[in-house]
Design an enzyme around this catalytic site. Structure first.
Site, PDB file in Angstrom:
ATOM      1  N   ARG A 107     -11.538   1.950  -9.277  1.00 38.27           N
ATOM      2  CA  ARG A 107     -10.596   3.063  -9.494  1.00 38.27           C
ATOM      3  C   ARG A 107     -10.803   3.643 -10.901  1.00 38.27           C
ATOM      4  NH1 ARG A 107      -5.074   2.335  -6.201  1.00 38.27           N
ATOM      5  NH2 ARG A 107      -6.066   1.664  -4.282  1.00 38.27           N
ATOM      6  N   HIS A 165       2.817   3.224  -8.874  1.00 35.22           N
ATOM      7  CA  HIS A 165       2.665   1.785  -9.169  1.00 35.22           C
ATOM      8  C   HIS A 165       3.909   1.270  -9.900  1.00 35.22           C
ATOM      9  CE1 HIS A 165      -1.282   2.059  -7.621  1.00 35.22           C
ATOM     10  NE2 HIS A 165      -1.839   2.650  -8.662  1.00 35.22           N
ATOM     11  N   SER A 202      -8.441  -5.257   4.669  1.00 34.75           N
ATOM     12  CA  SER A 202      -8.919  -4.983   3.312  1.00 34.75           C
ATOM     13  C   SER A 202      -9.323  -6.227   2.525  1.00 34.75           C
ATOM     14  CB  SER A 202      -7.865  -4.188   2.524  1.00 34.75           C
ATOM     15  OG  SER A 202      -7.579  -2.987   3.174  1.00 34.75           O
ATOM     16  N   ASN A 214       1.376   3.397  -2.857  1.00 39.63           N
ATOM     17  CA  ASN A 214       1.962   3.818  -4.139  1.00 39.63           C
ATOM     18  C   ASN A 214       1.492   5.212  -4.538  1.00 39.63           C
ATOM     19  OD1 ASN A 214       2.960   1.263  -4.189  1.00 39.63           O
ATOM     20  ND2 ASN A 214       1.738   0.513  -5.900  1.00 39.63           N
ATOM     21  N   GLY A 215       0.193   5.438  -4.338  1.00 43.19           N
ATOM     22  CA  GLY A 215      -0.390   6.728  -4.720  1.00 43.19           C
ATOM     23  C   GLY A 215       0.248   7.857  -3.912  1.00 43.19           C
ATOM     24  N   ALA A 274     -10.635  -7.180  -5.860  1.00 41.27           N
ATOM     25  CA  ALA A 274     -11.872  -7.169  -6.646  1.00 41.27           C
ATOM     26  C   ALA A 274     -12.525  -5.785  -6.557  1.00 41.27           C
ATOM     27  CB  ALA A 274     -12.808  -8.257  -6.141  1.00 41.27           C
ATOM     28  N   GLU A 275     -12.219  -5.061  -5.481  1.00 45.02           N
ATOM     29  CA  GLU A 275     -12.780  -3.707  -5.295  1.00 45.02           C
ATOM     30  C   GLU A 275     -12.012  -2.658  -6.119  1.00 45.02           C
ATOM     31  OE1 GLU A 275     -11.934  -5.739  -2.603  1.00 45.02           O
ATOM     32  OE2 GLU A 275     -14.015  -6.389  -2.301  1.00 45.02           O
ATOM     33  N   LEU A 310      10.798 -21.040  -4.134  1.00 39.44           N
ATOM     34  CA  LEU A 310       9.782 -20.128  -3.604  1.00 39.44           C
ATOM     35  C   LEU A 310       8.457 -20.257  -4.365  1.00 39.44           C
ATOM     36  CD1 LEU A 310       9.046 -17.519  -1.876  1.00 39.44           C
ATOM     37  CD2 LEU A 310       9.806 -16.213  -3.871  1.00 39.44           C
ATOM     38  N   ASP A 331       0.831  -1.196   0.000  1.00 39.48           N
ATOM     39  CA  ASP A 331       0.000   0.000   0.000  1.00 39.48           C
ATOM     40  C   ASP A 331       0.874   1.259   0.000  1.00 39.48           C
ATOM     41  OD1 ASP A 331      -2.302   1.482   0.019  1.00 39.48           O
ATOM     42  OD2 ASP A 331      -2.730   1.194   2.144  1.00 39.48           O
TER      43      ASP A 331
HETATM   44  C1  FPP Z   1      -1.760   0.253  -3.346  1.00 41.56           C
HETATM   45  O1  FPP Z   1      -1.365   1.588  -3.416  1.00 41.56           O
HETATM   46  C2  FPP Z   1      -1.213  -0.502  -4.454  1.00 41.56           C
HETATM   47  C3  FPP Z   1      -1.953  -1.120  -5.414  1.00 41.56           C
HETATM   48  C4  FPP Z   1      -3.418  -1.093  -5.412  1.00 41.56           C
HETATM   49  C5  FPP Z   1      -1.339  -1.824  -6.548  1.00 41.56           C
HETATM   50  C6  FPP Z   1      -0.064  -2.528  -6.258  1.00 41.56           C
HETATM   51  C7  FPP Z   1       0.391  -3.179  -7.489  1.00 41.56           C
HETATM   52  C8  FPP Z   1       1.652  -3.183  -7.943  1.00 41.56           C
HETATM   53  C9  FPP Z   1       2.814  -2.579  -7.259  1.00 41.56           C
HETATM   54  C10 FPP Z   1       1.911  -3.928  -9.196  1.00 41.56           C
HETATM   55  C11 FPP Z   1       2.048  -5.359  -8.798  1.00 41.56           C
HETATM   56  C12 FPP Z   1       2.436  -6.222  -9.852  1.00 41.56           C
HETATM   57  C13 FPP Z   1       2.859  -7.496  -9.617  1.00 41.56           C
HETATM   58  C14 FPP Z   1       3.214  -8.304 -10.752  1.00 41.56           C
HETATM   59  C15 FPP Z   1       2.940  -8.104  -8.294  1.00 41.56           C
HETATM   60  P1  FPP Z   1      -2.480   2.730  -3.516  1.00 41.56           P
HETATM   61  O2  FPP Z   1      -2.651   3.093  -4.930  1.00 41.56           O
HETATM   62  O3  FPP Z   1      -3.735   2.287  -2.828  1.00 41.56           O
HETATM   63  O4  FPP Z   1      -1.747   3.854  -2.701  1.00 41.56           O
HETATM   64  P2  FPP Z   1      -2.413   5.006  -1.841  1.00 41.56           P
HETATM   65  O5  FPP Z   1      -3.168   4.344  -0.720  1.00 41.56           O
HETATM   66  O6  FPP Z   1      -1.243   5.790  -1.361  1.00 41.56           O
HETATM   67  O7  FPP Z   1      -3.304   5.776  -2.755  1.00 41.56           O
END
Ligand code: FPP
Length: 256
Positions: free
Chosen positions: A84, A50, A209, A35-36, A79-80, A144, A33
């Site tokens: 986005r 991401h 979640s 990334n945003g 699934a939720e 793994l 969690d």
């Molecule tokens: C949550 O951050 C992250 C996600 C919903 C996506 C995570 C997916 C990846 C990093 C790609 C994964 C790919 C593979 C192959 C495993 P958010 O967007 O909810 O962040 P925020 O809460 O800060 O907005």
């Protein structure tokens, strides 16, 4: 005087030396969690977070294989998450597709068995085919076990399991008295896998979640404020060490 890189390597090594290989968790699950927020802090679009998160995915998989972890499950798309903005959804799907294409050889070389947890039939055919191809081509690997939860919801997983079990009950293949915890576990996407011992969630949120609700019954939970794109080997080792310091009681009393 150590360079920055060497200090990092030295810190990782120090933490690694403290890890008891006999007490490694068998299965680590991660809610990736933040990334945003990582992107926002840098004035970048959310999708840049991401993309940066993929580097952490690589590093954590590589580290897991290195330390001899048996199972790693990453929550990539719930699934939720379809709710986005469509542009973000398609970017994420594109990233997954790209990851599988680029990393398949590395997964094979490192003896990693790749699997998807979730309603795979709900994904676009181009993504589905690549995921299925990677699953097949790594299915004989013995190192793994790397699970990606995609189009995953724990309640949906339970619905799928209950439907499957009910079908067998109605067909007369099983009796009511045969429905027990083991049978339910065997009808989940994680069948034949041990439950996670450790759940890591990045970015400081204290939520599950809708992730592996059945399987996390006795998991130790480690929440770190570190955002996923910043979560690296060092933080992973910190989480494992924290886990090794816990007393796991499974509802029992441990005598002093
Ligand atoms: C949550 O951050 C992250 C996600 C919903 C996506 C995570 C997916 C990846 C990093 C790609 C994964 C790919 C593979 C192959 C495993 P958010 O967007 O909810 O962040 P925020 O809460 O800060 O907005």
């Amino acid at each position: 005087m150590f360079s920055k890189v060497n200090i990092k390597v030295q810190q990782e090594q120090e933490l690694f030396n403290q890890i008891d290989p006999q007490k490694l968790p068998k299965h680590i699950a991660i809610i990736m969690d933040g990334n945003g927020r990582w992107a926002k802090k840098r004035g970048l679009p959310r999708v840049a977070g991401h993309r940066a998160g993929i580097q952490s995915v690589r590093e954590i998989i590589e580290t897991s294989a290195e330390i001899g972890l048996n199972y790693l499950t990453l929550y990539a798309f719930s699934a939720e998450n379809w709710q986005r903005p469509p542009s973000e959804v398609s970017y994420l799907m594109g990233l997954v597709e790209e990851y599988v294409l680029k990393e398949l050889e590395t997964l094979k070389k490192n003896n990693i068995k790749f699997q998807v947890l979730g309603r795979i039939h709900g994904l676009a055919p181009s993504v589905r085919t690549k995921l299925e191809d990677a699953r097949q081509k790594t299915s004989q690997n013995t190192g793994l076990n790397f699970n990606v939860a995609l189009n995953y919801g724990a309640r949906l997983e339970l619905v799928d399991a209950f439907q499957e079990i009910s079908k067998r009950l109605l067909d007369g293949a099983i009796q009511l008295s045969e429905i027990n915890e083991e049978l339910i576990s065997q009808n989940l996407y994680t069948r034949d896998q041990p439950d996670p011992d450790l759940l890591i969630r990045t970015s400081g949120e204290f939520r599950i979640s809708n992730f592996l609700l059945w399987q996390l019954a006795y998991a130790e939970i480690f929440v770190t404020p570190v955002l996923w794109p910043d979560f690296k080997k060092l933080h992973f080792f910190q989480a494992i060490l924290d886990y090794q310091g816990r007393e796991r009681r499974f509802g029992k009393v441990i005598s002093p």
